[in-house]
Write a protein that holds these residues in place. Structure first.
Motif, PDB file in Angstrom:
ATOM      1  N   ILE D  19       0.856  -1.203   0.000  1.00 25.38           N
ATOM      2  CA  ILE D  19       0.000   0.000   0.000  1.00 25.38           C
ATOM      3  C   ILE D  19       0.884   1.243   0.000  1.00 25.38           C
ATOM      4  O   ILE D  19       0.663   2.186  -0.766  1.00 25.38           O
ATOM      5  N   TYR D  20       1.902   1.233   0.860  1.00 25.34           N
ATOM      6  CA  TYR D  20       2.853   2.349   0.924  1.00 25.34           C
ATOM      7  C   TYR D  20       3.432   2.627  -0.465  1.00 25.34           C
ATOM      8  O   TYR D  20       3.385   3.750  -0.955  1.00 25.34           O
ATOM      9  N   ASP D  21       3.945   1.587  -1.100  1.00 24.45           N
ATOM     10  CA  ASP D  21       4.588   1.754  -2.405  1.00 24.45           C
ATOM     11  C   ASP D  21       3.600   2.274  -3.449  1.00 24.45           C
ATOM     12  O   ASP D  21       3.923   3.150  -4.250  1.00 24.45           O
ATOM     13  N   GLU D  22       2.400   1.707  -3.434  1.00 23.35           N
ATOM     14  CA  GLU D  22       1.410   2.093  -4.438  1.00 23.35           C
ATOM     15  C   GLU D  22       1.040   3.573  -4.305  1.00 23.35           C
ATOM     16  O   GLU D  22       0.868   4.278  -5.293  1.00 23.35           O
ATOM     17  N   ILE D  23       0.934   4.037  -3.059  1.00 23.06           N
ATOM     18  CA  ILE D  23       0.543   5.438  -2.855  1.00 23.06           C
ATOM     19  C   ILE D  23       1.686   6.367  -3.258  1.00 23.06           C
ATOM     20  O   ILE D  23       1.479   7.401  -3.900  1.00 23.06           O
ATOM     21  N   VAL D  24       2.924   6.000  -2.914  1.00 25.01           N
ATOM     22  CA  VAL D  24       4.068   6.802  -3.351  1.00 25.01           C
ATOM     23  C   VAL D  24       4.099   6.864  -4.876  1.00 25.01           C
ATOM     24  O   VAL D  24       4.293   7.930  -5.463  1.00 25.01           O
ATOM     25  N   LYS D  25       3.882   5.713  -5.503  1.00 22.23           N
ATOM     26  CA  LYS D  25       3.885   5.665  -6.961  1.00 22.23           C
ATOM     27  C   LYS D  25       2.793   6.581  -7.522  1.00 22.23           C
ATOM     28  O   LYS D  25       3.015   7.300  -8.502  1.00 22.23           O
ATOM     29  N   ALA D  26       1.630   6.551  -6.890  1.00 20.93           N
ATOM     30  CA  ALA D  26       0.508   7.369  -7.373  1.00 20.93           C
ATOM     31  C   ALA D  26       0.812   8.853  -7.224  1.00 20.93           C
ATOM     32  O   ALA D  26       0.447   9.668  -8.071  1.00 20.93           O
ATOM     33  N   ILE D  27       1.492   9.224  -6.147  1.00 21.17           N
ATOM     34  CA  ILE D  27       1.866  10.638  -5.986  1.00 21.17           C
ATOM     35  C   ILE D  27       2.893  11.001  -7.049  1.00 21.17           C
ATOM     36  O   ILE D  27       2.807  12.054  -7.690  1.00 21.17           O
ATOM     37  N   ALA D  28       3.866  10.114  -7.251  1.00 13.45           N
ATOM     38  CA  ALA D  28       4.919  10.382  -8.232  1.00 13.45           C
ATOM     39  C   ALA D  28       4.349  10.526  -9.635  1.00 13.45           C
ATOM     40  O   ALA D  28       4.765  11.398 -10.407  1.00 13.45           O
ATOM     41  N   SER D  29       3.371   9.678  -9.960  1.00 11.29           N
ATOM     42  CA  SER D  29       2.816   9.695 -11.324  1.00 11.29           C
ATOM     43  C   SER D  29       1.819  10.816 -11.523  1.00 11.29           C
ATOM     44  O   SER D  29       1.408  11.098 -12.644  1.00 11.29           O
ATOM     45  N   GLY D  30       1.422  11.461 -10.431  1.00  5.70           N
ATOM     46  CA  GLY D  30       0.484  12.563 -10.546  1.00  5.70           C
ATOM     47  C   GLY D  30      -0.965  12.134 -10.367  1.00  5.70           C
ATOM     48  O   GLY D  30      -1.877  12.965 -10.382  1.00  5.70           O
ATOM     49  N   ASP D  31      -1.202  10.834 -10.190  1.00  2.00           N
ATOM     50  CA  ASP D  31      -2.573  10.381  -9.961  1.00  2.00           C
ATOM     51  C   ASP D  31      -3.123  10.938  -8.658  1.00  2.00           C
ATOM     52  O   ASP D  31      -4.312  11.220  -8.544  1.00  2.00           O
ATOM     53  N   LEU D  32      -2.244  11.058  -7.674  1.00  5.90           N
ATOM     54  CA  LEU D  32      -2.652  11.670  -6.403  1.00  5.90           C
ATOM     55  C   LEU D  32      -1.977  13.037  -6.304  1.00  5.90           C
ATOM     56  O   LEU D  32      -0.745  13.123  -6.237  1.00  5.90           O
ATOM     57  N   LYS D  33      -2.777  14.080  -6.305  1.00  4.97           N
ATOM     58  CA  LYS D  33      -2.208  15.422  -6.272  1.00  4.97           C
ATOM     59  C   LYS D  33      -2.157  15.960  -4.850  1.00  4.97           C
ATOM     60  O   LYS D  33      -2.876  15.489  -3.967  1.00  4.97           O
ATOM     61  N   GLU D  34      -1.332  16.958  -4.655  1.00  5.71           N
ATOM     62  CA  GLU D  34      -1.214  17.571  -3.329  1.00  5.71           C
ATOM     63  C   GLU D  34      -2.588  18.059  -2.869  1.00  5.71           C
ATOM     64  O   GLU D  34      -3.315  18.688  -3.628  1.00  5.71           O
ATOM     65  N   GLY D  35      -2.911  17.766  -1.635  1.00  6.93           N
ATOM     66  CA  GLY D  35      -4.181  18.213  -1.084  1.00  6.93           C
ATOM     67  C   GLY D  35      -5.284  17.169  -1.190  1.00  6.93           C
ATOM     68  O   GLY D  35      -6.324  17.297  -0.536  1.00  6.93           O
ATOM     69  N   ASN D 117      17.334   3.504 -17.924  1.00  5.16           N
ATOM     70  CA  ASN D 117      16.173   2.655 -18.190  1.00  5.16           C
ATOM     71  C   ASN D 117      15.118   2.821 -17.109  1.00  5.16           C
ATOM     72  O   ASN D 117      13.931   2.947 -17.400  1.00  5.16           O
ATOM     73  N   VAL D 118      15.574   2.811 -15.861  1.00  8.50           N
ATOM     74  CA  VAL D 118      14.625   2.925 -14.759  1.00  8.50           C
ATOM     75  C   VAL D 118      13.925   4.276 -14.804  1.00  8.50           C
ATOM     76  O   VAL D 118      12.699   4.367 -14.634  1.00  8.50           O
ATOM     77  N   LEU D 119      14.677   5.345 -15.077  1.00  8.53           N
ATOM     78  CA  LEU D 119      14.071   6.675 -15.140  1.00  8.53           C
ATOM     79  C   LEU D 119      13.061   6.763 -16.281  1.00  8.53           C
ATOM     80  O   LEU D 119      12.002   7.372 -16.145  1.00  8.53           O
ATOM     81  N   LYS D 120      13.390   6.152 -17.410  1.00  8.29           N
ATOM     82  CA  LYS D 120      12.463   6.146 -18.543  1.00  8.29           C
ATOM     83  C   LYS D 120      11.161   5.457 -18.161  1.00  8.29           C
ATOM     84  O   LYS D 120      10.069   5.945 -18.438  1.00  8.29           O
ATOM     85  N   ARG D 121      11.324   4.272 -17.554  1.00 12.01           N
ATOM     86  CA  ARG D 121      10.145   3.516 -17.137  1.00 12.01           C
ATOM     87  C   ARG D 121       9.274   4.397 -16.237  1.00 12.01           C
ATOM     88  O   ARG D 121       8.055   4.458 -16.379  1.00 12.01           O
ATOM     89  N   GLN D 122       9.928   5.075 -15.300  1.00 13.68           N
ATOM     90  CA  GLN D 122       9.241   5.951 -14.362  1.00 13.68           C
ATOM     91  C   GLN D 122       8.514   7.064 -15.114  1.00 13.68           C
ATOM     92  O   GLN D 122       7.348   7.359 -14.846  1.00 13.68           O
ATOM     93  N   LYS D 123       9.201   7.674 -16.099  1.00 16.22           N
ATOM     94  CA  LYS D 123       8.631   8.812 -16.816  1.00 16.22           C
ATOM     95  C   LYS D 123       7.380   8.389 -17.586  1.00 16.22           C
ATOM     96  O   LYS D 123       6.384   9.095 -17.609  1.00 16.22           O
ATOM     97  N   LYS D 124       7.467   7.209 -18.192  1.00 17.65           N
ATOM     98  CA  LYS D 124       6.313   6.712 -18.943  1.00 17.65           C
ATOM     99  C   LYS D 124       5.083   6.627 -18.061  1.00 17.65           C
ATOM    100  O   LYS D 124       4.011   7.080 -18.417  1.00 17.65           O
ATOM    101  N   SER D 125       5.238   6.040 -16.883  1.00 21.37           N
ATOM    102  CA  SER D 125       4.078   5.869 -16.010  1.00 21.37           C
ATOM    103  C   SER D 125       3.541   7.222 -15.579  1.00 21.37           C
ATOM    104  O   SER D 125       2.362   7.376 -15.282  1.00 21.37           O
ATOM    105  N   GLU D 126       4.422   8.228 -15.585  1.00 16.00           N
ATOM    106  CA  GLU D 126       3.997   9.573 -15.203  1.00 16.00           C
ATOM    107  C   GLU D 126       3.140  10.201 -16.294  1.00 16.00           C
ATOM    108  O   GLU D 126       2.220  10.971 -16.020  1.00 16.00           O
ATOM    109  N   GLU D 127       3.466   9.849 -17.541  1.00 18.87           N
ATOM    110  CA  GLU D 127       2.758  10.473 -18.664  1.00 18.87           C
ATOM    111  C   GLU D 127       1.393   9.853 -18.926  1.00 18.87           C
ATOM    112  O   GLU D 127       0.530  10.482 -19.525  1.00 18.87           O
ATOM    113  N   LEU D 128       1.216   8.628 -18.493  1.00 19.91           N
ATOM    114  CA  LEU D 128      -0.053   7.945 -18.778  1.00 19.91           C
ATOM    115  C   LEU D 128      -1.216   8.626 -18.073  1.00 19.91           C
ATOM    116  O   LEU D 128      -1.076   9.113 -16.966  1.00 19.91           O
TER     117      LEU D 128
END
Lengths: 128, 128, 128, 128
Positions: D19-35, D117-128
């Motif tokens: 759960i911790y990881d998923e929420i961090v990922k969601a914040i990083a990808s922009g799915d969860l915005k500040e506030g 490679n890892v950064l690219k993977r990360q960036k892609k998930s951010e753009e989706l």
DNA sequence: GTGGTCTAGACCACC
DNA sequence: GTGGTCTAGACCACA
């Protein structure tokens, strides 16, 4: 190993916090020396007549704050870490507390007196 | 009335806490005197370019801790309460902090030095 | 064989971890080559003035992570394993760290800058 | 508010960590915005078919690490703190990871490739 | 045995 | 309603 910890079940401070405080106090006073193995969470819980999880929470908080470490035998052991980051945090907290006291109208002298009293009280418990 | 409050948006301490701290500091240093009416939460928020609720949260916390009171006009006013309960709480907090420091391996002298440094820093800001 | 390991007794990182880190660093920098036999845990402990068990703990952790192996003479020997499982684990760890950094509000550029700085620092120590 | 979190009950990583990881990922990808206010621990637990305490543990860990804060309504809210201490910790961790990789025999180029490679993977998930 | 984790059910203060 | 806390009982990996 025998642990002398007094718990007030009807206190407003949580039990795990009381355990935390008592162990910090015991390390500070020298009753618990570096390297001492604490009783297992289950045993201490049984001795105190409380739940295993409550003790476990206290132990883990103490480990987080580097008062204890978990060795490879999965025992909780007392360590005295002396980390400087703690001192920096402490400074900030003290500054904030002093500002609050002065904002409340207390004088610098009153604050110093209070601090010396508290340190004396602390020293006495260390000598016993 | 003009308020000079510096806010670090990129700090790790919440903004409402920064406002809280700044106002306590201003009362301690004498910049804010007893009876001074603070700017409304909306105005201060506008000046700082932050949300109204953030300022409101800080003001209400200050009132809870008796640094401010709400007058009949619903204005937040500075008060210096000198309540003794605060001093008692402060003592307990200090005792706990000292015990942690000593448990960490710091000596009484080191702690006293730190405290005197912090008080000096505090006094200087008061004189400015 | 002589080992140059610097131990900070007053650090917040456990001593066995410091030994672990120092040996990894020495392998990375080329100071410790593949096949080098490490001093026995007892000797190293004596040289560093610390407990035998502390060194032993570090050695065993290094063996677990395949930086050392135990030969027939029960000596700890340096190996460079290049196992691909490590690379996979590393990827996962890096991904998680990047996500945390981006969630904290850091930009991709800032992270890349930081990584390049760290790699440069690493390369310098390798050249010395 | 709807949360899309996938939990693997039969994974070797604890559920609260997932759960911790998923929420961090969601914040990083922009799915969860500040506030953004997270669903209550009880509701999320019900949705995921797991226990309230498990979610609570994840939420509290996220709060400790300053990804969430608890507002006065006792809601968990997303924050992006950008604290510089985190960046310092990150640097140290990266340095250690790089040293391990080089000690394993991987070259600087291989590590850089992996990181990109890892950064690219990360960036892609951010753009989706 | 140990601690780590998960579940389940309960009471509290706060809003 | 919320999270905070405490209790109770269970299974796991580890040693």
């Amino acid at each position: 190993m025998i642990m002398f910890i007094k718990i007030e079940l009807n206190s407003d401070t949580p039990i795990y916090m009381q355990i935390y405080d008592e162990i910090v106090k015991a390390i500070a006073s020298g009753d618990l020396k570096e390297g001492t193995v604490l009783p297992s969470a289950r045993k201490l819980a049984a001795n105190l007549g409380i739940n295993f999880h409550t003790v476990n929470k206290a132990y883990n908080l103490l480990r987080e704050h580097r008062f204890l470490l978990l060795n490879r035998k999965k025992e909780f052991v007392v360590q005295r870490s002396r980390d400087e980051k703690f001192m920096e945090k402490l400074k900030d907290q003290e500054l904030k507390l002093f500002e609050e006291a002065i904002a409340k109208g207390f004088t610098e002298k009153e604050i110093l007196n209070m601090l010396q009293n508290v340190l004396k009280r602390q020293k006495k418990s260390e000598e016993l």
